[in-house]
Design an enzyme around this catalytic site. Structure first.
Site, PDB file in Angstrom:
ATOM      1  N   MET A  10     -11.484  43.993  85.368  1.00 18.17           N
ATOM      2  CA  MET A  10     -11.791  44.057  86.815  1.00 18.17           C
ATOM      3  C   MET A  10     -10.543  43.749  87.652  1.00 18.17           C
ATOM      4  O   MET A  10     -10.492  42.750  88.341  1.00 18.17           O
ATOM      5  CB  MET A  10     -12.916  43.069  87.143  1.00 18.17           C
ATOM      6  CG  MET A  10     -14.212  43.358  86.388  1.00 18.17           C
ATOM      7  SD  MET A  10     -15.398  42.002  86.460  1.00 18.17           S
ATOM      8  CE  MET A  10     -14.674  40.837  85.295  1.00 18.17           C
ATOM      9  N   GLN A  52     -20.752  45.582  93.662  1.00 19.31           N
ATOM     10  CA  GLN A  52     -20.094  44.733  94.664  1.00 19.31           C
ATOM     11  C   GLN A  52     -20.319  45.283  96.072  1.00 19.31           C
ATOM     12  O   GLN A  52     -20.775  44.573  96.972  1.00 19.31           O
ATOM     13  CB  GLN A  52     -18.584  44.661  94.401  1.00 19.31           C
ATOM     14  CG  GLN A  52     -18.159  43.835  93.227  1.00 19.31           C
ATOM     15  CD  GLN A  52     -16.648  43.956  93.000  1.00 19.31           C
ATOM     16  OE1 GLN A  52     -16.001  44.909  93.455  1.00 19.31           O
ATOM     17  NE2 GLN A  52     -16.078  42.995  92.287  1.00 19.31           N
ATOM     18  N   THR A  83     -10.421  37.709  87.477  1.00 19.51           N
ATOM     19  CA  THR A  83     -10.606  38.315  88.792  1.00 19.51           C
ATOM     20  C   THR A  83     -10.979  37.219  89.768  1.00 19.51           C
ATOM     21  O   THR A  83     -11.743  36.315  89.419  1.00 19.51           O
ATOM     22  CB  THR A  83     -11.722  39.381  88.770  1.00 19.51           C
ATOM     23  OG1 THR A  83     -12.194  39.609  90.099  1.00 19.51           O
ATOM     24  CG2 THR A  83     -12.898  38.957  87.920  1.00 19.51           C
ATOM     25  N   THR A  85     -12.444  37.894  92.920  1.00 17.68           N
ATOM     26  CA  THR A  85     -13.677  38.258  93.626  1.00 17.68           C
ATOM     27  C   THR A  85     -14.920  37.822  92.867  1.00 17.68           C
ATOM     28  O   THR A  85     -15.871  37.300  93.458  1.00 17.68           O
ATOM     29  CB  THR A  85     -13.716  39.774  93.878  1.00 17.68           C
ATOM     30  OG1 THR A  85     -12.642  40.138  94.754  1.00 17.68           O
ATOM     31  CG2 THR A  85     -15.038  40.195  94.503  1.00 17.68           C
ATOM     32  N   CYS A 196      -6.009  37.970  94.749  1.00 17.01           N
ATOM     33  CA  CYS A 196      -6.558  39.104  94.012  1.00 17.01           C
ATOM     34  C   CYS A 196      -5.605  39.312  92.852  1.00 17.01           C
ATOM     35  O   CYS A 196      -4.376  39.307  93.043  1.00 17.01           O
ATOM     36  CB  CYS A 196      -6.631  40.351  94.881  1.00 17.01           C
ATOM     37  SG  CYS A 196      -7.042  41.840  93.935  1.00 17.01           S
ATOM     38  N   GLU A 198      -4.609  41.731  91.243  1.00 18.18           N
ATOM     39  CA  GLU A 198      -3.731  42.910  91.259  1.00 18.18           C
ATOM     40  C   GLU A 198      -2.567  42.786  92.244  1.00 18.18           C
ATOM     41  O   GLU A 198      -1.598  43.557  92.137  1.00 18.18           O
ATOM     42  CB  GLU A 198      -4.523  44.182  91.614  1.00 18.18           C
ATOM     43  CG  GLU A 198      -5.356  44.744  90.489  1.00 18.18           C
ATOM     44  CD  GLU A 198      -6.671  43.999  90.320  1.00 18.18           C
ATOM     45  OE1 GLU A 198      -7.192  43.970  89.205  1.00 18.18           O
ATOM     46  OE2 GLU A 198      -7.170  43.428  91.319  1.00 18.18           O
TER      47      GLU A 198
END
Length: 230
Positions: A10, A52, A83, A85, A196, A198
């Protein structure tokens, strides 16, 4: 050495970073041919992302609870959710297993406190920035958390899902993030939490006028500390 359990996918772009950082840290601490004992359960991000944005958090909780149980059954001695989130569901995942759950916000907050940067900007998905599951954990450590404005949050979120999660690294988006960081600095932020997993693919220390607290690296390092502690 304890076995680290990773819930990944994710996105897999950042999950690969977890694997790299964890193994580099173990090698650095134990020697050139040493590597981590790791189990990873990597989910299909497509159904998770759809749930989500539709607000079907119970559906995603069931997926992640199952992943955590599978890791524990396989011999993992902790759970690391790769992740930010999905830490919205941390209480449910933690309750699903009897092994420790290493919370990503704790790793970031401890690094901020150690650095003396108690006022921090937070970048992440709209879920992470606009809901309180991460910010409340950070403020519980004594931090003051500043968020980008509404338009900035929208663009930060878009770049994550439309670009970073699919491996697209854009100079244009990097400049957008740099402007957001400059705005947070002008409002008093002493550091920026890359909230986050990423974002660290796009924004490196040399791209920011503020110190970066990269949750991917900090969370991975926390996992290694757990694995190697006596």
């Amino acid at each position: 050495m304890r076995t680290i359990g990773l819930i990944g996918g994710m996105s897999w772009e950042s999950s690969a970073e977890y694997y790299r950082i964890i193994n580099q840290c173990v090698r650095d601490q134990l020697g050139p041919l040493r590597s981590a004992q790791v189990l990873m359960y990597s989910v299909d991000f497509g159904p998770v992302e759809q749930a989500q944005h539709a607000g079907r958090w119970d559906d995603t909780a069931l997926i992640l609870e199952d992943a955590a149980r599978r890791l524990q059954a396989g011999g993992a001695e902790c759970v690391v959710l790769c992740t930010n989130t999905m830490h919205k569901l941390a209480p449910r995942i933690e309750a699903a297993v009897s092994i420790p759950f290493l919370h990503i916000a704790d790793a970031a907050a401890l690094a901020a406190v150690e650095a003396g940067t108690l006022t921090v900007g937070l970048l992440g998905t709209a879920f992470t920035m606009e809901q309180d599951f991460l910010t409340s954990r950070l403020t519980g450590h004594g931090l003051t958390v500043l968020l980008p404005d509404a338009d900035e949050r929208k663009e930060v979120h878009r770049v994550i899902y439309e670009e970073l999660c699919v491996g697209v690294i854009s100079d244009t988006s990097r400049r957008t993030y740099q402007r957001v960081i400059q705005s947070l600095a002008a409002r008093g932020a002493q550091a920026v939490i890359l909230g986050c997993t990423e974002i660290g693919l796009l924004i490196k220390p040399e791209h920011s006028e503020l110190p970066l607290l990269d949750t991917t690296a900090l969370h991975a390092q926390a996992a290694v500390a757990f694995a190697l502690q006596d």
